[in-house]
Design a protein around this motif. Structure first.
Motif, PDB file in Angstrom:
ATOM      1  N   THR A 183      -4.505  -4.707  -5.890  1.00 51.11           N
ATOM      2  CA  THR A 183      -3.597  -3.826  -6.146  1.00 51.11           C
ATOM      3  C   THR A 183      -2.345  -4.781  -6.226  1.00 51.11           C
ATOM      4  O   THR A 183      -2.052  -5.591  -5.319  1.00 51.11           O
ATOM      5  CB  THR A 183      -3.342  -2.623  -5.119  1.00 51.11           C
ATOM      6  OG1 THR A 183      -4.245  -1.925  -5.339  1.00 51.11           O
ATOM      7  CG2 THR A 183      -2.062  -1.991  -5.234  1.00 51.11           C
TER       8      THR A 183
ATOM      9  N   ASN B 147      -3.666   3.421  -9.980  1.00 55.53           N
ATOM     10  CA  ASN B 147      -3.727   3.601  -8.446  1.00 55.53           C
ATOM     11  C   ASN B 147      -3.993   2.128  -8.114  1.00 55.53           C
ATOM     12  O   ASN B 147      -3.690   1.917  -6.695  1.00 55.53           O
ATOM     13  CB  ASN B 147      -5.263   4.198  -7.806  1.00 55.53           C
ATOM     14  CG  ASN B 147      -6.313   3.913  -8.700  1.00 55.53           C
ATOM     15  OD1 ASN B 147      -6.481   3.847  -9.897  1.00 55.53           O
ATOM     16  ND2 ASN B 147      -7.438   3.325  -7.837  1.00 55.53           N
ATOM     17  N   HIS B 148      -3.976   1.094  -8.926  1.00 59.80           N
ATOM     18  CA  HIS B 148      -3.872  -0.351  -8.405  1.00 59.80           C
ATOM     19  C   HIS B 148      -2.307  -0.976  -8.851  1.00 59.80           C
ATOM     20  O   HIS B 148      -2.406  -2.081  -8.579  1.00 59.80           O
ATOM     21  CB  HIS B 148      -5.112  -1.144  -9.090  1.00 59.80           C
ATOM     22  CG  HIS B 148      -6.403  -0.711  -8.389  1.00 59.80           C
ATOM     23  ND1 HIS B 148      -6.517  -0.902  -7.210  1.00 59.80           N
ATOM     24  CD2 HIS B 148      -7.556  -0.124  -8.889  1.00 59.80           C
ATOM     25  CE1 HIS B 148      -7.794  -0.498  -6.811  1.00 59.80           C
ATOM     26  NE2 HIS B 148      -8.225   0.006  -8.069  1.00 59.80           N
TER      27      HIS B 148
ATOM     28  N   GLN C 200      -7.183  10.576  -0.951  1.00 64.50           N
ATOM     29  CA  GLN C 200      -6.397  10.570  -0.188  1.00 64.50           C
ATOM     30  C   GLN C 200      -4.654  10.283  -0.060  1.00 64.50           C
ATOM     31  O   GLN C 200      -4.500   9.186  -0.809  1.00 64.50           O
ATOM     32  CB  GLN C 200      -6.893   9.631   1.053  1.00 64.50           C
ATOM     33  CG  GLN C 200      -8.484   9.905   1.341  1.00 64.50           C
ATOM     34  CD  GLN C 200      -9.028   9.012   2.477  1.00 64.50           C
ATOM     35  OE1 GLN C 200      -9.955   8.541   2.256  1.00 64.50           O
ATOM     36  NE2 GLN C 200      -7.951   8.764   3.493  1.00 64.50           N
TER      37      GLN C 200
ATOM     38  N   ASP D 182      -2.458   9.305   1.543  1.00 64.24           N
ATOM     39  CA  ASP D 182      -2.071   8.105   2.422  1.00 64.24           C
ATOM     40  C   ASP D 182      -2.293   6.827   1.599  1.00 64.24           C
ATOM     41  O   ASP D 182      -1.728   5.937   2.122  1.00 64.24           O
ATOM     42  CB  ASP D 182      -2.396   8.243   3.924  1.00 64.24           C
ATOM     43  CG  ASP D 182      -4.037   8.116   4.096  1.00 64.24           C
ATOM     44  OD1 ASP D 182      -4.532   8.633   3.023  1.00 64.24           O
ATOM     45  OD2 ASP D 182      -4.259   7.811   5.221  1.00 64.24           O
ATOM     46  N   ARG D 183      -3.178   7.021   0.548  1.00 63.60           N
ATOM     47  CA  ARG D 183      -3.296   5.758  -0.001  1.00 63.60           C
ATOM     48  C   ARG D 183      -2.599   5.730  -1.366  1.00 63.60           C
ATOM     49  O   ARG D 183      -1.933   6.691  -2.006  1.00 63.60           O
ATOM     50  CB  ARG D 183      -4.808   5.633  -0.588  1.00 63.60           C
ATOM     51  CG  ARG D 183      -5.790   5.723   0.646  1.00 63.60           C
ATOM     52  CD  ARG D 183      -7.063   5.662   0.360  1.00 63.60           C
ATOM     53  NE  ARG D 183      -7.282   4.258  -0.338  1.00 63.60           N
ATOM     54  CZ  ARG D 183      -8.576   3.962  -0.817  1.00 63.60           C
ATOM     55  NH1 ARG D 183      -9.558   4.761  -0.945  1.00 63.60           N
ATOM     56  NH2 ARG D 183      -8.563   2.850  -1.336  1.00 63.60           N
ATOM     57  N   HIS D 184      -2.634   4.436  -1.991  1.00 67.89           N
ATOM     58  CA  HIS D 184      -1.439   4.093  -3.109  1.00 67.89           C
ATOM     59  C   HIS D 184      -1.786   4.866  -4.279  1.00 67.89           C
ATOM     60  O   HIS D 184      -2.972   5.048  -4.797  1.00 67.89           O
ATOM     61  CB  HIS D 184      -1.733   2.578  -3.404  1.00 67.89           C
ATOM     62  CG  HIS D 184      -0.649   2.191  -4.293  1.00 67.89           C
ATOM     63  ND1 HIS D 184       0.962   1.932  -3.960  1.00 67.89           N
ATOM     64  CD2 HIS D 184      -0.767   1.693  -5.662  1.00 67.89           C
ATOM     65  CE1 HIS D 184       1.263   1.676  -5.180  1.00 67.89           C
ATOM     66  NE2 HIS D 184       0.387   1.410  -5.963  1.00 67.89           N
TER      67      HIS D 184
ATOM     68  N   ARG E 238      -1.916   7.989  -4.925  1.00 73.47           N
ATOM     69  CA  ARG E 238      -3.042   9.177  -4.811  1.00 73.47           C
ATOM     70  C   ARG E 238      -2.426  10.390  -4.425  1.00 73.47           C
ATOM     71  O   ARG E 238      -1.649  10.405  -3.525  1.00 73.47           O
ATOM     72  CB  ARG E 238      -4.180   8.856  -3.867  1.00 73.47           C
ATOM     73  CG  ARG E 238      -5.158   7.769  -4.474  1.00 73.47           C
ATOM     74  CD  ARG E 238      -6.146   7.179  -3.498  1.00 73.47           C
ATOM     75  NE  ARG E 238      -7.010   6.234  -3.863  1.00 73.47           N
ATOM     76  CZ  ARG E 238      -6.942   4.852  -4.126  1.00 73.47           C
ATOM     77  NH1 ARG E 238      -5.680   4.461  -4.055  1.00 73.47           N
ATOM     78  NH2 ARG E 238      -7.845   4.234  -4.788  1.00 73.47           N
TER      79      ARG E 238
END
Length: 258
Positions: free
Chosen positions: A107, A130-131, A166, A168-170, A172
């Motif tokens: 990422t 997402n990256h 989730q 709390d992830r980048h 998402r």
């Protein structure tokens, strides 16, 4: 707007370096395909769509992100008359790889890729994967979408960034939140819908998200362009939508000359 024909055999390709399994660098080829559209707005003659170009150019001294080299290659193909002048570049996300190619799925900052395409084309419109991170200012003619629809030269383009996962992830979102953003975007009736995460295709055993498929099957009437998971059969109809998977492929779309 409908794709009438997508040529299976690439008319061009670009070799590059990419992170591989176990941290081993690998050589990969990005194929360039032609697609023929039934009609476009009067102000547009050529669109380019691409996603999941996670790699670095062959030149180790420059070591640019692959997308920067792709933008340069498009400019060359235009100069040579191999493709029409590109009016809009459509990015469907995941444009980063580590400088030393030490690990799959890195990422990082992709500002340079967006801005390189912005030099090649009058407009760059896309979504983030997402990256992807953007740590600097995008060029004035580069527009990142996430739940919005924008009109350019008579063409309405909507987009939803990121994937289901989730929160709390980048980049998402939870499934219901993602679905609400998708619903609101489709309600604005885009002719082209850009997603990073697309639907699955169980009839052909092609990966993706079942909830995205379920929603698109019953809603919308767009050309849906997406990546994230690779489809070996990239063109498919779903409900009133047409699906185009551009994961690790570049597609040049224009109206065929009579």
């Amino acid at each position: 707007m409908k794709i009438l024909d997508l040529e299976h055999t690439p008319f061009h390709q670009l070799e590059y370096r990419s992170s591989g399994p176990g941290g081993v660098e690998r050589r990969v080829v990005l194929p360039f395909h032609r697609a023929w559209i039934d009609a476009m707005p009067a102000g547009i003659q050529c669109l380019v769509a691409v996603s999941d170009i996670q790699g670095r150019e062959l030149d180790r001294n420059g070591n640019r992100l692959l997308g920067e080299a792709v933008a340069e290659e498009l400019a060359l193909l235009q100069d040579l008359g191999e493709i029409p002048d590109v009016d809009v570049v459509l990015l469907a996300g995941d444009l980063f790889d580590y400088p030393d190619l030490h690990k799959l799925g890195g990422t990082g900052d992709v500002t340079a890729v967006w801005n390189a395409f912005a030099v090649t084309s009058p407009a760059v419109i896309g979504v983030h994967g997402n990256h992807d991170m953007v740590e600097d200012e995008l060029a004035p003619n580069a527009i990142a979408l996430d739940g919005q629809v924008r009109e350019y030269a008579g063409l309405r383009i909507g987009g939803v960034s990121g994937i289901i996962g989730q929160e709390d992830r980048h980049h998402r979102r939870g499934e219901m939140t993602y679905r609400k953003v998708l619903q609101d975007t489709l309600a604005a009736k885009p002719q082209i819908l850009l997603l990073h995460q697309g639907p699955d295709d169980p009839d052909r055993n092609q990966p993706g998200d079942p909830s995205v498929r379920d929603y698109l099957e019953n809603h919308g009437s767009s050309l849906v362009i997406f990546g994230h998971k690779h489809w070996y059969q990239p063109l498919h109809d779903l409900g009133r939508n047409q699906l185009l998977n551009v994961d690790h492929r570049l597609v040049v779309m224009s109206v065929r000359e009579p």
